[in-house]
Write a protein that holds these residues in place. Structure first.
Motif, mmCIF file in Angstrom:
data_model
loop_
_atom_site.group_PDB
_atom_site.id
_atom_site.type_symbol
_atom_site.label_atom_id
_atom_site.label_comp_id
_atom_site.label_asym_id
_atom_site.label_seq_id
_atom_site.Cartn_x
_atom_site.Cartn_y
_atom_site.Cartn_z
ATOM 1 N N UNK A 62 0.381 -16.831 -16.948
ATOM 2 C CA UNK A 62 -0.370 -15.602 -17.214
ATOM 3 C C UNK A 62 0.547 -14.381 -17.181
ATOM 4 N N UNK A 63 1.474 -14.367 -16.248
ATOM 5 C CA UNK A 63 2.412 -13.243 -16.152
ATOM 6 C C UNK A 63 3.329 -13.236 -17.373
ATOM 7 N N UNK A 64 3.843 -14.408 -17.731
ATOM 8 C CA UNK A 64 4.713 -14.487 -18.909
ATOM 9 C C UNK A 64 3.936 -14.099 -20.170
ATOM 10 N N UNK A 65 2.703 -14.545 -20.275
ATOM 11 C CA UNK A 65 1.875 -14.192 -21.428
ATOM 12 C C UNK A 65 1.568 -12.706 -21.475
ATOM 13 N N UNK A 66 1.299 -12.120 -20.317
ATOM 14 C CA UNK A 66 1.026 -10.679 -20.263
ATOM 15 C C UNK A 66 2.264 -9.878 -20.657
ATOM 16 N N UNK A 68 4.542 -10.818 -22.705
ATOM 17 C CA UNK A 68 4.682 -10.960 -24.150
ATOM 18 C C UNK A 68 3.650 -10.104 -24.886
ATOM 19 N N UNK A 69 2.405 -10.080 -24.386
ATOM 20 C CA UNK A 69 1.308 -9.405 -25.089
ATOM 21 C C UNK A 69 1.291 -7.897 -24.877
ATOM 22 N N UNK A 70 1.740 -7.431 -23.726
ATOM 23 C CA UNK A 70 1.613 -6.005 -23.392
ATOM 24 C C UNK A 70 2.172 -5.074 -24.459
ATOM 25 N N UNK A 71 3.395 -5.283 -24.945
ATOM 26 C CA UNK A 71 3.912 -4.361 -25.957
ATOM 27 C C UNK A 71 3.110 -4.387 -27.257
ATOM 28 N N UNK A 72 2.440 -5.487 -27.498
ATOM 29 C CA UNK A 72 1.698 -5.626 -28.750
ATOM 30 C C UNK A 72 0.329 -4.954 -28.710
ATOM 31 N N UNK A 73 -0.175 -4.670 -27.513
ATOM 32 C CA UNK A 73 -1.517 -4.086 -27.402
ATOM 33 C C UNK A 73 -1.514 -2.676 -26.812
ATOM 34 N N UNK A 74 -0.358 -2.201 -26.368
ATOM 35 C CA UNK A 74 -0.331 -0.866 -25.756
ATOM 36 C C UNK A 74 -0.375 0.221 -26.823
ATOM 37 N N UNK A 75 -0.805 1.414 -26.428
ATOM 38 C CA UNK A 75 -0.847 2.527 -27.384
ATOM 39 C C UNK A 75 0.536 2.806 -27.978
ATOM 40 N N UNK A 76 0.554 3.356 -29.172
ATOM 41 C CA UNK A 76 1.801 3.579 -29.913
ATOM 42 C C UNK A 76 2.782 4.448 -29.139
ATOM 43 N N UNK A 81 7.995 4.626 -26.083
ATOM 44 C CA UNK A 81 8.782 4.847 -24.858
ATOM 45 C C UNK A 81 9.370 3.542 -24.351
ATOM 46 N N UNK A 82 8.558 2.483 -24.374
ATOM 47 C CA UNK A 82 9.029 1.173 -23.910
ATOM 48 C C UNK A 82 10.179 0.672 -24.776
ATOM 49 N N UNK A 83 10.083 0.861 -26.083
ATOM 50 C CA UNK A 83 11.143 0.406 -26.982
ATOM 51 C C UNK A 83 12.455 1.128 -26.706
ATOM 52 N N UNK A 84 12.384 2.423 -26.375
ATOM 53 C CA UNK A 84 13.596 3.171 -26.033
ATOM 54 C C UNK A 84 14.209 2.613 -24.752
ATOM 55 N N UNK A 85 13.371 2.395 -23.740
ATOM 56 C CA UNK A 85 13.869 1.863 -22.468
ATOM 57 C C UNK A 85 14.401 0.449 -22.629
ATOM 58 N N UNK A 86 13.733 -0.367 -23.442
ATOM 59 C CA UNK A 86 14.183 -1.747 -23.640
ATOM 60 C C UNK A 86 15.492 -1.782 -24.424
ATOM 61 N N UNK A 87 15.691 -0.823 -25.327
ATOM 62 C CA UNK A 87 16.962 -0.765 -26.062
ATOM 63 C C UNK A 87 18.106 -0.502 -25.093
ATOM 64 N N UNK A 88 17.862 0.373 -24.107
ATOM 65 C CA UNK A 88 18.883 0.649 -23.095
ATOM 66 C C UNK A 88 19.087 -0.560 -22.188
ATOM 67 N N UNK A 89 17.988 -1.232 -21.839
ATOM 68 C CA UNK A 89 18.072 -2.385 -20.934
ATOM 69 C C UNK A 89 18.610 -3.632 -21.628
ATOM 70 N N UNK A 154 12.802 -12.484 -18.768
ATOM 71 C CA UNK A 154 13.981 -11.899 -19.430
ATOM 72 C C UNK A 154 13.990 -12.305 -20.902
ATOM 73 N N UNK A 155 13.621 -13.553 -21.182
ATOM 74 C CA UNK A 155 13.560 -14.011 -22.567
ATOM 75 C C UNK A 155 12.491 -13.278 -23.349
ATOM 76 N N UNK A 156 11.326 -13.006 -22.737
ATOM 77 C CA UNK A 156 10.285 -12.298 -23.475
ATOM 78 C C UNK A 156 10.653 -10.860 -23.708
ATOM 79 N N UNK A 157 11.393 -10.243 -22.788
ATOM 80 C CA UNK A 157 11.809 -8.876 -23.000
ATOM 81 C C UNK A 157 12.891 -8.810 -24.078
ATOM 82 N N UNK A 158 13.734 -9.828 -24.115
ATOM 83 C CA UNK A 158 14.789 -9.852 -25.128
ATOM 84 C C UNK A 158 14.185 -10.043 -26.523
ATOM 85 N N UNK A 159 13.097 -10.830 -26.599
ATOM 86 C CA UNK A 159 12.458 -11.065 -27.893
ATOM 87 C C UNK A 159 11.565 -9.927 -28.257
#
Length: 159
Positions: A62-66, A68-76, A81-89, A154-159
């Motif tokens: 459930x945690x791994x699924x969440x 994976x799903x969170x970026x796909x359902x969060x507001x634009x 903001x998440x994409x900027x932070x993930x690019x740095x991470x 880590x794999x879901x964040x990388x993908x």
């Protein structure tokens, strides 16, 4: 001849229905068994002052699924903001994945232990789990996290 044909059709429908019911029952049994045996995050809190005990078990999938799903359902806006932070991470994700793999492979050990007066925090690697234990006069907290979940996240964040 129509009676014989009607019986054949009826028995064919009964057979197909029986197969569908058996398949559905098998799928339910397998799903329940998988949920019972798969790794889970466990959190237990014993509040000494209020004399309460809370125990929560969350299947790791459930945690791994969440994650994976969170970026796909969060507001634009939040996603941007998440994409900027993930690019740095992203520079650190391969290292995190390697650390997680090394952590899974390492033998059991106490990683950290801090004692401050009557308070104690201990982080252990036991089997395939990361264990965090906090002992204090107010409460005891135990957290168990499957080590494989860290690599999966880590794999879901990388993908």
């Amino acid at each position: 001849m129509s009676t014989s044909r009607g019986h054949k059709v009826l028995w064919s429908l009964v057979g197909i229905t029986a197969l569908l019911l058996a398949g559905t029952a098998s799928a339910v049994v397998l799903a329940v068994q998988a949920a019972r045996t798969m790794p889970a995050i466990e959190v237990q809190v014993d509040d000494h002052a209020a004399d309460h005990r809370v125990a929560i078990t969350i299947p790791a999938f459930l945690v791994a699924g969440a994650a994976w799903a969170a970026p796909r359902v969060m507001p634009a806006e939040a996603r941007a903001e998440l994409e900027i932070e993930m690019a740095e991470a992203a520079l650190y994700l391969p290292m995190l994945e390697q650390l997680a793999a090394d952590f899974e492979a390492m033998p059991d050990a106490t990683l950290v232990e801090v004692i401050d007066g009557g308070d104690r925090v201990r982080v252990d690697k036991r089997g395939g789990d990361l264990l965090v234990r906090v002992r204090s006069a107010d409460a005891d907290v135990d957290v168990r996290v499957p080590a494989a979940l860290v690599r999966s996240l880590a794999g879901s964040f990388a993908g």
